[in-house]
Design a protein around this motif. Structure first.
Motif, PDB file in Angstrom:
ATOM      1  N   GLU A 252      17.124  -6.577  -5.048  1.00  0.00           N
ATOM      2  CA  GLU A 252      16.302  -5.418  -4.685  1.00  0.00           C
ATOM      3  C   GLU A 252      15.451  -5.013  -5.890  1.00  0.00           C
ATOM      4  O   GLU A 252      15.985  -4.531  -6.887  1.00  0.00           O
ATOM      5  CB  GLU A 252      17.188  -4.244  -4.266  1.00  0.00           C
ATOM      6  CG  GLU A 252      16.427  -3.069  -3.725  1.00  0.00           C
ATOM      7  CD  GLU A 252      17.354  -1.963  -3.238  1.00  0.00           C
ATOM      8  OE1 GLU A 252      16.911  -1.180  -2.391  1.00  0.00           O
ATOM      9  OE2 GLU A 252      18.519  -1.915  -3.689  1.00  0.00           O
ATOM     10  N   ARG A 255      12.545   0.428  -7.074  1.00  0.00           N
ATOM     11  CA  ARG A 255      11.958   1.297  -6.053  1.00  0.00           C
ATOM     12  C   ARG A 255      11.224   2.438  -6.764  1.00  0.00           C
ATOM     13  O   ARG A 255      11.803   3.096  -7.632  1.00  0.00           O
ATOM     14  CB  ARG A 255      13.043   1.850  -5.130  1.00  0.00           C
ATOM     15  CG  ARG A 255      13.878   0.771  -4.455  1.00  0.00           C
ATOM     16  CD  ARG A 255      14.794   1.350  -3.385  1.00  0.00           C
ATOM     17  NE  ARG A 255      15.836   2.199  -3.926  1.00  0.00           N
ATOM     18  CZ  ARG A 255      17.052   1.790  -4.255  1.00  0.00           C
ATOM     19  NH1 ARG A 255      17.368   0.509  -4.144  1.00  0.00           N
ATOM     20  NH2 ARG A 255      17.958   2.630  -4.705  1.00  0.00           N
ATOM     21  N   TRP A 257       8.027   5.705  -6.447  1.00  0.00           N
ATOM     22  CA  TRP A 257       7.158   6.555  -5.643  1.00  0.00           C
ATOM     23  C   TRP A 257       6.298   7.418  -6.570  1.00  0.00           C
ATOM     24  O   TRP A 257       6.705   7.749  -7.693  1.00  0.00           O
ATOM     25  CB  TRP A 257       7.962   7.486  -4.734  1.00  0.00           C
ATOM     26  CG  TRP A 257       8.874   6.797  -3.775  1.00  0.00           C
ATOM     27  CD1 TRP A 257       8.615   6.493  -2.465  1.00  0.00           C
ATOM     28  CD2 TRP A 257      10.209   6.321  -4.034  1.00  0.00           C
ATOM     29  NE1 TRP A 257       9.697   5.871  -1.899  1.00  0.00           N
ATOM     30  CE2 TRP A 257      10.694   5.749  -2.834  1.00  0.00           C
ATOM     31  CE3 TRP A 257      11.037   6.318  -5.160  1.00  0.00           C
ATOM     32  CZ2 TRP A 257      11.958   5.184  -2.729  1.00  0.00           C
ATOM     33  CZ3 TRP A 257      12.297   5.751  -5.075  1.00  0.00           C
ATOM     34  CH2 TRP A 257      12.751   5.198  -3.866  1.00  0.00           C
ATOM     35  N   LYS A 268       4.827   5.333  -1.780  1.00  0.00           N
ATOM     36  CA  LYS A 268       5.501   4.269  -2.512  1.00  0.00           C
ATOM     37  C   LYS A 268       4.544   3.710  -3.566  1.00  0.00           C
ATOM     38  O   LYS A 268       3.330   3.658  -3.354  1.00  0.00           O
ATOM     39  CB  LYS A 268       5.936   3.154  -1.563  1.00  0.00           C
ATOM     40  CG  LYS A 268       7.121   3.525  -0.681  1.00  0.00           C
ATOM     41  CD  LYS A 268       7.595   2.330   0.137  1.00  0.00           C
ATOM     42  CE  LYS A 268       8.832   2.690   0.950  1.00  0.00           C
ATOM     43  NZ  LYS A 268       9.314   1.536   1.754  1.00  0.00           N
TER      44      LYS A 268
END
Length: 455
Positions: A252, A255, A257, A268
């Motif tokens: 993964e 992540r 934003w 995102k």
């Protein structure tokens, strides 16, 4: 070859990866962390001429003048004076203790750039529970998925007895910097004539990997939660960035934003990685240069070169002192040498070369990583022509309230453009970084919370 190994090799080949050998060491080897090596893997012994001393535990307690969390850090060695100063005129005498980037700075600013060399003090220290976890990690941690990630490590250095450059880079990315930190600080791009404009942010960093009582299973692949709001200037105020840094970047990716204050929207930010320029740095720093280096190592081939003795920024308490104004500190070309401190230390030298078919503005990067803390102290970075382009330096010190070594501020020099960027200045702030607050928990570091706080 076992069927499972054949499948693993096939997966790695299909992904363009190199299968990784088991990195964990035997108990007999790990026991060196309690004898000949420091708890984090440095050599306890000093060097042959005594210019690097034996490690004797580092700083364990704050000076008596340190009263409360968030207070700027008093210099524990106020009486120290430079043993000598390296300049453009005498640099050849100290050639073997300088990186190519440092030599370039002397040549670029021959009349003003200096390195005051102080007595080496091995101040690195960590809490006992970090030492214990590091000892356990040494016997369990492994690289996975071609080095994109690590597993079976928690709350300590994963590879204190490293066998490859990749392991050392993961040690840097996972090094001890507290459990939760809040800091208001400024960054600045200094132009050739010395002109600059401050950009001030407040960052909250939740070191999920170092939460007391955390388990490998409960990590949920999250190494760090990071949230930063821009406070000044007014035209940028209110913008924010949220990121979840992962342990296994193949499983993964990071992540991220972004919050736009004008539109009041959270979006995102998949490009918040690698060589994407940092807007506040005026093109002088990339995303993966934050904290000297961060993120997935997949775009480079990593080679462990050797261990070396060089002069690195260390015990830099004056450079971040509230008694030193930004005007005093920021000079054309570089920081004012009067407030900097360098010491001779042993470092791991790791070279990263860009993989064929991969893209990055830096085609080669050479890392000089402190053996006692695993923090990158100096990084020399080269362009596609093979010419030295940029030099990064972390002005390390022991945050004795933790205790642990981290940077007072990071400086990114562009020797071709003769400009530099500084990140992490809080001299003129009322307080410095505060490690005493309790983490608000993972629900605080979500896009929904980012949207709510940005209203």
């Amino acid at each position: 070859m076992k069927k499972s190994n054949i499948l693993l090799a096939g997966l790695c080949i299909s992904l363009g990866l190199t299968p990784m050998a088991q990195a964990k060491v035997s108990k007999q080897q790990a026991d060196k962390l309690r004898t000949t090596l420091t708890p984090l893997g440095g050599e306890r012994a000093g060097n042959s001429d005594g210019s690097i001393p034996e490690w004797r535990g580092g700083i364990q307690f704050p000076p008596s003048t340190y009263k409360q969390p968030g207070q700027h850090h008093p210099d524990p060695f106020p009486g120290d004076q430079p043993l000598f100063t390296v300049t453009a005129k005498n640099m050849a005498q100290y050639d073997k203790f300088l990186t190519q980037g440092q030599k370039a700075l002397f040549k670029t600013y021959p009349d003003t750039y200096k390195m005051p060399i102080f007595k080496s003090r091995r101040t690195a220290s960590t809490p006992q529970w970090i030492d214990d976890n590091t000892y356990n990690n040494a016997q369990s941690a492994t690289l996975v998925d071609g080095g994109y990630g690590i597993k079976d490590a928690i709350g300590g250095i994963p590879f204190p007895i490293p066998q490859s450059g990749l392991e050392i880079i993961w040690n840097h990315n996972t090094r001890w910097r507290g459990e939760y930190a809040v800091r208001r600080a400024s960054e600045v791009a200094v132009q050739r004539d010395g002109d600059y404009s401050l950009i001030t942010t407040q960052a909250e960093i939740d070191y999920n990997y170092y939460k007391r009582g955390m388990t490998v299973e409960a990590l949920d692949n999250v190494l760090i939660h990071y949230l930063s709001f821009t406070k000044a200037p007014a035209r940028l105020a209110g913008g924010a960035v949220l990121a979840h840094e992962t342990m296994n970047q193949l499983k993964e990716p990071r992540r991220a934003w972004g919050y736009n204050a004008g539109q009041r929207r959270v979006r995102k930010a998949p490009n918040l990685a690698y060589d994407t320029p940092v807007a506040a740095a005026d093109g002088l720093r990339t995303i993966d240069e934050t904290d000297m280096y961060n993120g997935s190592p997949d775009r480079y081939n990593w080679k462990l070169i050797n261990k070396q003795e060089i002069f690195i920024p260390y015990n830099n308490y004056r450079v971040g002192s509230p008694e030193v104004s930004y005007k005093q500190l920021l000079q054309p070309g570089h920081l004012n040498p009067e407030y900097t401190r360098y010491e001779k230390h042993r470092v791991w030298v790791v070279e990263a070369t860009l993989k064929e078919g991969k893209r990055h503005i830096y085609h080669k990067r050479r890392f000089y990583i402190d053996e006692d803390s695993w923090g990158a102290a100096v990084i020399d970075q080269y362009d596609e022509r093979g010419e030295l382009w940029r030099v990064s330096m972390a002005y390390l010190k022991n945050y004795y309230e933790l205790p642990g070594i981290w940077t007072s501020m990071d400086v990114f020099h562009d020797v071709q453009a003769r400009r530099y960027h500084v990140q992490g200045m809080d001299n003129e702030e009322r307080t410095t970084i505060d490690f005493s607050k309790m983490s608000p928990g993972p629900r605080y570091f979500t896009p929904q919370e980012l949207r709510r706080r940005g209203r």
